[in-house]
Design an enzyme around this catalytic site. Structure first.
Site, PDB file in Angstrom:
ATOM      1  N   GLU A 120       0.859  -1.189   0.000  1.00 39.29           N
ATOM      2  CA  GLU A 120       0.000   0.000   0.000  1.00 39.29           C
ATOM      3  C   GLU A 120       0.895   1.238   0.000  1.00 39.29           C
ATOM      4  O   GLU A 120       1.814   1.365   0.805  1.00 39.29           O
ATOM      5  CB  GLU A 120      -0.901  -0.013   1.240  1.00 39.29           C
ATOM      6  CG  GLU A 120      -1.849   1.168   1.268  1.00 39.29           C
ATOM      7  CD  GLU A 120      -3.108   0.907   2.083  1.00 39.29           C
ATOM      8  OE1 GLU A 120      -3.464  -0.272   2.305  1.00 39.29           O
ATOM      9  OE2 GLU A 120      -3.745   1.885   2.493  1.00 39.29           O
TER      10      GLU A 120
ATOM     11  N   GLU B 229     -10.700   4.523   8.923  1.00 38.71           N
ATOM     12  CA  GLU B 229     -10.850   4.196   7.507  1.00 38.71           C
ATOM     13  C   GLU B 229     -11.384   2.778   7.314  1.00 38.71           C
ATOM     14  O   GLU B 229     -10.846   1.980   6.540  1.00 38.71           O
ATOM     15  CB  GLU B 229      -9.522   4.390   6.770  1.00 38.71           C
ATOM     16  CG  GLU B 229      -9.018   5.818   6.877  1.00 38.71           C
ATOM     17  CD  GLU B 229      -7.735   6.109   6.115  1.00 38.71           C
ATOM     18  OE1 GLU B 229      -6.919   5.194   5.954  1.00 38.71           O
ATOM     19  OE2 GLU B 229      -7.570   7.261   5.673  1.00 38.71           O
TER      20      GLU B 229
ATOM     21  N   ARG C 230      -2.234   3.275  16.852  1.00 33.28           N
ATOM     22  CA  ARG C 230      -2.205   4.480  16.007  1.00 33.28           C
ATOM     23  C   ARG C 230      -3.378   5.419  16.313  1.00 33.28           C
ATOM     24  O   ARG C 230      -4.481   4.967  16.616  1.00 33.28           O
ATOM     25  CB  ARG C 230      -2.204   4.106  14.528  1.00 33.28           C
ATOM     26  CG  ARG C 230      -0.950   3.347  14.150  1.00 33.28           C
ATOM     27  CD  ARG C 230      -0.991   2.890  12.718  1.00 33.28           C
ATOM     28  NE  ARG C 230      -0.587   3.888  11.758  1.00 33.28           N
ATOM     29  CZ  ARG C 230      -1.324   4.271  10.727  1.00 33.28           C
ATOM     30  NH1 ARG C 230      -2.544   3.806  10.549  1.00 33.28           N
ATOM     31  NH2 ARG C 230      -0.860   5.144   9.870  1.00 33.28           N
TER      32      ARG C 230
ATOM     33  N   ASP D 168      -2.544  14.254   7.164  1.00 33.25           N
ATOM     34  CA  ASP D 168      -2.055  12.997   6.632  1.00 33.25           C
ATOM     35  C   ASP D 168      -0.875  13.231   5.693  1.00 33.25           C
ATOM     36  O   ASP D 168      -1.030  13.116   4.481  1.00 33.25           O
ATOM     37  CB  ASP D 168      -3.213  12.305   5.885  1.00 33.25           C
ATOM     38  CG  ASP D 168      -2.876  10.879   5.492  1.00 33.25           C
ATOM     39  OD1 ASP D 168      -1.845  10.378   5.943  1.00 33.25           O
ATOM     40  OD2 ASP D 168      -3.649  10.277   4.719  1.00 33.25           O
TER      41      ASP D 168
ATOM     42  N   GLU E  16       3.905   9.247  -0.559  1.00 36.97           N
ATOM     43  CA  GLU E  16       2.516   9.173  -1.002  1.00 36.97           C
ATOM     44  C   GLU E  16       2.003  10.507  -1.571  1.00 36.97           C
ATOM     45  O   GLU E  16       1.433  10.547  -2.653  1.00 36.97           O
ATOM     46  CB  GLU E  16       1.630   8.735   0.170  1.00 36.97           C
ATOM     47  CG  GLU E  16       0.163   8.732  -0.192  1.00 36.97           C
ATOM     48  CD  GLU E  16      -0.737   8.295   0.955  1.00 36.97           C
ATOM     49  OE1 GLU E  16      -0.238   7.888   2.017  1.00 36.97           O
ATOM     50  OE2 GLU E  16      -1.967   8.361   0.765  1.00 36.97           O
TER      51      GLU E  16
HETATM   52  C1  GCU Z   1      -3.448   7.381   4.348  1.00 43.31           C
HETATM   53  C2  GCU Z   1      -3.194   6.458   3.198  1.00 43.31           C
HETATM   54  C3  GCU Z   1      -3.772   5.086   3.423  1.00 43.31           C
HETATM   55  C4  GCU Z   1      -3.302   4.556   4.785  1.00 43.31           C
HETATM   56  C5  GCU Z   1      -3.622   5.557   5.872  1.00 43.31           C
HETATM   57  C6  GCU Z   1      -3.063   5.187   7.235  1.00 43.31           C
HETATM   58  O1  GCU Z   1      -4.797   7.726   4.411  1.00 43.31           O
HETATM   59  O2  GCU Z   1      -3.724   7.008   2.021  1.00 43.31           O
HETATM   60  O3  GCU Z   1      -3.341   4.263   2.382  1.00 43.31           O
HETATM   61  O4  GCU Z   1      -3.909   3.349   5.060  1.00 43.31           O
HETATM   62  O5  GCU Z   1      -3.061   6.804   5.549  1.00 43.31           O
HETATM   63  O6  GCU Z   1      -2.095   5.830   7.647  1.00 43.31           O
HETATM   64  O7  GCU Z   1      -3.550   4.289   7.884  1.00 43.31           O
END
Ligand code: GCU
Length: 608
Positions: free
Chosen positions: A110, A235, A268, A314, A342
């Site tokens: 990712e 998320e 986190r 972020d 990113e």
């Molecule tokens: C960002 C990122 C994701 C990741 C997330 C995280 O949003 O785009 O891909 O999972 O950070 O730090 O958990």
């Protein structure tokens, strides 16, 4: 990375029995002309002491990994042509100096820009032991000591905790041990539900027992596992909120499970509403972490570390330091950085991070955090980081994790000297280019702290309205008169999460540092900046300048004698970066020109 490894002179075709054996091996190959004595002294822990005992003779004293860190520090100074001190004592400021890999079981990474996973393939662990040893060397050579190998988004079937995966994971831990590197696993908070338990409620006895038994099984395979890393209620990931529990209850339950084995839970704090309605002006995403955690200060177990991203959003090009890092005084904290580029150019555009990190560290009182984590920028590409120059971020991260007072210039210049056999002038040119690359990138992308003008999801290239009507809470609200969000006490109140001295610095747009202006304030295009320019003129100027600077970078890079294959990769990526810079410059300028109708005072071309 490869270039630096080659300076060590010898491939590692065996697993060293101990850090001490490895230290001996490295010293004898990299610096055969010197007489280096290693003296174990466990009382020094990870620290070391270096003493000159003769013209060409030195003693390194340290605990097991301290000997190794001392050896690498010595080798680096020597190979970089720095004078060797008669006496040097050093120990790491942070206990856990972590790399977080966002690697998935299927072999994808990712936000990975350097090839597929170094650790996984086809749903299970699968790695090249030689490359693991190289990675161990890379980590140890800059003092990094924890490697979390799987993505914080733990996608099924990445089940490192399961019985049949443990022997392979234990073999991997064996490889890293002599490098002073301990493994860590990301875990899924709802994991018990995959094993016949109907809930993942952290206060449920069956759940607690499942985690305790699981921890016991995992630790019997890997007794020195550093612990578990958790992304919960974020998320779409499961977490304690589903059961009406708070995050202290969730984290402490896992902490109980790993405590008997000396394990740590790294939890986190990247928690926010990712299904926001853009019409809603009350919710302001940067406020979220504070709202979820600050009231829990003091309630986390002593083997829990809250891992907080360095900024409240972020990993944007420019963000203030997260207020959580300043405010939670009774909780163990780790700060999370992101080496993977990113939002900062995908390891195509050159973006050296240490000047940005320095700004963050300079805002933090020296004792606020006890550990540091960074999202990895590594992958299976031959050179590990895709762009050869992106390795500078891995290297300088390690130096900062050891000593957060590390300055940008000597760190970058040492990396250049260790990596390329350049003349002093060439070394100076590359160092300067790297050090200014973040500012250049910032200029041609989103202006003055506004963030989020990037192409949605993929996050490379411009799309100024891409996230404006989306669910993620990342709005700039540019209209024909003004741009930005007022986050002061008269706006969303985000600024009130900071100590007073900090509030005073940013609350007034007349005195707020320019580069944070649109993060904290909503301002009309005619707003006068401190240097007399209007806001809109400053936006145009920065974008034109950023693009010009990218062109100048290209010219400099062409004059430098990079060896192949680096040269070809660096120059072809620079061409892509130039295209990206042009796109950003033109699209952002056109976007604001169309909205504001303001002409560029210098008459440069802005497309209609
Ligand atoms: C960002 C990122 C994701 C990741 C997330 C995280 O949003 O785009 O891909 O999972 O950070 O730090 O958990």
């Amino acid at each position: 990375m490869k270039a630096w490894l080659s300076r060590l002179k010898a491939d590692l075709d065996f697993i060293p029995a101990s850090p001490e054996e490895l230290a001996r091996f490295e010293l004898s190959h990299a610096l055969p002309e010197l007489d280096c004595k290693l003296v174990p002294d466990p009382s020094l822990g990870e620290g070391y002491r270096l003493e000159r005992t003769g013209d060409q003779a030195f003693t390194i004293t340290g605990g097991p990994s301290g000997l190794l860190y001392g050896a690498y520090a010595f080798i680096q100074r020597s190979l970089a042509g720095e004078s060797l001190p008669d006496f040097l004592e050093s120990s790491p400021r942070y206990a856990l100096r972590m790399i977080n890999c966002w690697d998935n079981a299927d072999g994808s990474v990712e936000r990975g820009y350097s090839g597929s996973s170094l650790f996984f393939e086809g749903g299970r662990l699968s790695y090249d032991p030689f490359r693991m040893r190289e990675l161990g060397r890379l980590m140890a050579s800059v003092g990094l000591n924890v490697l979390c190998i799987n993505n914080v988004n733990v996608h099924f079937p990445a089940q490192l905790l399961l019985e049949d995966a443990l022997p392979d994971a234990a073999a991997l831990a064996d490889i890293f041990r002599p490098f002073g590197v301990r493994l860590m696993f990301s875990v899924d908070f709802s994991q018990p539900m995959r094993h016949g338990i109907p809930t993942a409620d952290p206060l449920d006895n069956a759940v607690r027992t499942w985690w305790k038994e699981t921890a016991a099984r995992v630790y019997s395979a890997i007794p020195d596992l550093a612990g578990f890393l958790v992304k919960a209620d974020s998320e779409g990931r499961p977490g304690p909120f589903t059961y009406g529990r708070n995050h202290a209850e969730g984290a402490n339950m896992l902490a109980d499970a790993v405590r008997p084995f000396g394990g740590t839970v790294v939890w986190r704090c990247f928690v926010y509403n990712c299904r926001q309605d853009w019409r809603d002006t009350k919710t302001d995403r940067p406020k979220a972490a504070w709202e979820h955690y600050a009231y829990l200060d003091g309630q986390f177990a002593d083997n829990v570390i809250l891992q907080v991203k360095h900024g409240p959003f972020d990993f944007q090009v420019r963000e203030p330091v997260s207020p959580l890092l300043l405010g939670m005084k009774k909780t163990n904290l780790a700060m999370e950085l992101q080496l993977a580029q990113e939002y900062t150019g995908h390891q195509v555009d050159i973006y050296t991070m240490i000047p940005m990190w320095r700004e963050v560290f300079d805002e933090l009182p020296s004792d606020r955090i006890m550990s540091l984590a960074a999202v990895s920028n590594l992958g299976r590409d031959d050179n590990y980081t895709g762009h050869p120059l992106a390795a500078v971020n891995f290297y300088t991260y390690g130096l900062l994790a050891w000593d957060p007072d590390t300055e940008s210039l000597p760190a970058v210049s040492r990396w250049v000297r260790l990596t390329y056999a350049f003349s002093d002038t060439e070394e100076g040119k590359l160092t300067e280019l790297l050090l200014s690359s973040r500012r250049t990138y910032e200029k041609y992308t989103a202006p003055l702290g506004i963030g989020w003008m990037v192409t949605p999801h993929d996050h490379y290239g411009p799309n100024p309205s891409g996230y404006e009507y989306d669910l993620w809470g990342t709005y700039h609200k540019a209209n024909r008169d003004a741009v930005g969000i007022d986050r002061t006490s008269s706006g969303t109140g985000y600024l009130l999460q900071y100590p007073e001295s900090y509030q005073r610095k940013y609350e007034n747009p007349e005195t707020c540092p320019d580069l944070y202006l649109l993060f904290y304030h909503r301002l009309p295009y005619a707003f006068r900046m401190k240097d007399g320019r209007t806001l809109i003129q400053r936006i145009y100027d920065d974008h034109f300048e950023g693009y010009e600077e990218a062109k100048a970078m290209c010219t400099v890079l062409r004059t430098l004698p990079f060896p192949e294959p680096d040269r070809q990769v660096i120059l072809s990526r620079m061409d892509l970066q130039l295209g990206n810079a042009r796109e950003w410059c033109d699209i952002i300028n056109t976007f604001f020109h169309r909205l504001s109708g303001a002409e560029d005072e210098n008459g440069r071309k802005i497309y209609d």
